[in-house]
Design an enzyme around this catalytic site. Structure first.
Site, short mmCIF file in Angstrom:
data_model
loop_
_atom_site.label_atom_id
_atom_site.label_comp_id
_atom_site.label_asym_id
_atom_site.label_seq_id
_atom_site.Cartn_x
_atom_site.Cartn_y
_atom_site.Cartn_z
N SER A 29 30.96 36.91 64.19
CA SER A 29 29.71 37.65 64.41
C SER A 29 28.56 36.66 64.32
CB SER A 29 29.57 38.74 63.34
OG SER A 29 28.20 39.08 63.14
N LYS A 54 49.10 44.33 52.81
CA LYS A 54 50.26 44.58 51.95
C LYS A 54 51.58 44.75 52.71
CE LYS A 54 48.62 45.02 47.53
NZ LYS A 54 47.20 45.22 47.68
N SER A 79 48.36 51.20 43.24
CA SER A 79 47.15 52.02 43.36
C SER A 79 46.93 52.44 44.81
CB SER A 79 45.94 51.24 42.86
OG SER A 79 45.76 50.10 43.66
N ASP A 173 36.48 24.66 56.01
CA ASP A 173 36.05 23.99 54.78
C ASP A 173 36.36 24.84 53.56
OD1 ASP A 173 34.55 21.67 55.99
OD2 ASP A 173 33.51 23.36 56.94
N GLY A 180 43.19 40.82 43.18
CA GLY A 180 43.45 41.81 42.14
C GLY A 180 44.45 41.15 41.21
N GLY A 183 48.46 38.24 44.35
CA GLY A 183 49.53 38.00 45.32
C GLY A 183 49.00 37.42 46.62
N GLU A 205 36.59 38.62 42.99
CA GLU A 205 37.04 39.86 42.35
C GLU A 205 35.83 40.70 41.95
OE1 GLU A 205 39.43 39.27 38.84
OE2 GLU A 205 38.03 37.83 38.01
N GLY A 209 35.67 43.89 36.79
CA GLY A 209 37.03 43.53 36.38
C GLY A 209 37.30 42.07 36.64
N ASP A 211 38.92 39.75 35.19
CA ASP A 211 40.00 39.19 34.35
C ASP A 211 40.54 37.88 34.91
OD1 ASP A 211 41.08 41.26 36.32
OD2 ASP A 211 42.87 40.12 35.82
N SER A 305 40.67 42.24 53.62
CA SER A 305 42.03 42.61 53.20
C SER A 305 42.52 43.97 53.63
CB SER A 305 42.14 42.47 51.68
OG SER A 305 41.19 43.30 51.05
C1 PLP Z 1 46.17 44.89 46.96
C2 PLP Z 1 44.88 44.63 47.60
C3 PLP Z 1 44.07 43.57 47.19
C4 PLP Z 1 44.43 42.66 46.03
O1 PLP Z 1 45.59 41.93 46.29
P1 PLP Z 1 46.38 41.15 45.13
O2 PLP Z 1 47.57 40.58 45.79
O3 PLP Z 1 46.74 42.16 44.07
O4 PLP Z 1 45.45 40.15 44.58
C5 PLP Z 1 42.90 43.36 47.88
N1 PLP Z 1 42.51 44.15 48.92
C6 PLP Z 1 43.26 45.19 49.33
C7 PLP Z 1 42.78 46.00 50.47
C8 PLP Z 1 44.47 45.46 48.69
O5 PLP Z 1 45.21 46.48 49.10
#
Ligand code: PLP
Length: 319
Positions: A29, A54, A79, A173, A180, A183, A205, A209, A211, A305
């Site tokens: 964009s 996923k 979740s 770069d 989360g 992974g 993150e 949260g 962590d 993601s």
């Molecule tokens: C699961 C998920 C994440 C986080 O992924 P991890 O592998 O747990 O770090 C981020 N964005 C979306 C849309 C997810 O479903």
């Protein structure tokens, strides 16, 4: 220390998912580039099958089951998006699936999981331990439990997103990846650092949260209470025993983004890029475009993601 996965695991995963998973588009964009003062490449996993990355890890894991494992089936706790990924992969590979999900999961995610033919078992995410429930189910039914992030085959599968991005756009770069349980970022970091040891890999993150940021900075896995954030895909309490060493070794830094910044990213994605993304999907985008990470003058990869969000909820964020 040897890490749970290497680059070969990711190229093998890429071969396994080829023709089954979508090779998702990389969007650009001009407006985003102007705002960020950088060249941004958005790897759009909201266009992945079941609406998030996923599916990559889930299919890579289930495709390696033995005949006996396949017969008994798979169980998972999630979740939301991991549940859908496992449910869809199980359906494609012809095996039973049982999914443990929080009672307050977005309705679209529960409906989609059931829609793929999986059995859904609910629990209270603020009171009950999903790992214990998942393990019990695995014991009682002889199912194989596939965790959402702390599993080598899952991590390797997720890494194919960065592999495809770098194959398509060449040199970057910086690579920004939401996290989360880690992974996605651990797979992506292994792929990216193998192809370009100088690339900067940054995790993003939710502020509520952080962590993983605390864990990385203190050198040990920090556990927190379930964070209250709109980024439901990143409401994890701790990173994994397998993902953490990868984060320690290959991730350069971890930054955080507020819920307000996520909404701004979602609005930009919808209004300027014409794409629907879920809050968690906007973490990396927000970090690049709202000055959280210095990316001026750089070529920057952004993993978007996922895009699974209840449409009424989405409308509220856009209003
Ligand atoms: C699961 C998920 C994440 C986080 O992924 P991890 O592998 O747990 O770090 C981020 N964005 C979306 C849309 C997810 O479903």
């Amino acid at each position: 220390m040897t890490l749970a996965i290497n680059f070969d695991d990711i190229t093998q995963a890429a071969a396994r998912i080829q023709g089954v998973a979508n090779r998702t588009p990389v969007l650009t964009s001009r407006t985003a580039n102007e705002l960020a003062g950088a060249e941004l490449f958005f790897k759009c996993e909201n266009y992945q099958r079941m609406g998030a990355f996923k599916f990559r890890g889930a299919y890579n894991a289930l495709a390696q089951f033995s005949a006996e494992q396949k017969k008994r089936g798979v169980c998972a706790f999630s979740s939301g998006n991991h549940a859908q990924g496992i449910a869809l992969a199980a359906k494609i590979l012809g095996m039973p699936a049982a999914i443990v999900m929080p009672l307050d999961s977005p309705e679209v995610k529960m409906a989609a999981t059931r829609g793929y033919g999986a059995e859904v078992i609910t629990y209270d995410r603020y009171k009950e331990d999903r790992i214990a429930i998942g393990n019990k189910l695995a014991d009682e039914r002889g199912m194989t439990l596939i965790p959402p992030y702390d599993h080598a085959h899952v991590m390797a599968g997720q890494g194919t997103a960065a592999l495809e991005l770098l194959q398509e756009v060449g040199h970057l770069d910086t690579l920004l990846v939401c996290l989360g349980g880690g992974g996605l970022i651990s797979g992506c970091a292994v792929a990216a650092k193998h192809l370009n040891p100088k690339i900067r890999v940054i995790g993003v993150e939710p502020e509520a949260g952080n962590d993983a940021q605390q864990s990385k900075r203190s050198g040990k896995i920090v556990k927190i209470d379930t964070p209250k954030t709109i980024a439901d895909g990143a409401q994890t309490q701790f990173v994994g025993n397998l993902t953490f060493p990868v984060i320690q070794e290959l991730v350069d830094d971890i930054v955080t983004v507020s819920d307000a910044q996520l909404i701004e990213a979602m609005r930009f994605a919808a209004s300027r890029m014409k794409i629907v993304i879920e809050p968690t999907g906007g973490l990396a985008m927000a970090a690049a475009m709202q000055g959280v990470v210095d990316v001026k003058g750089q070529r920057v990869g952004i993993i978007v993601s996922g895009g699974n969000i209840d449409i009424a909820q989405f409308a509220k964020f856009m209003a």
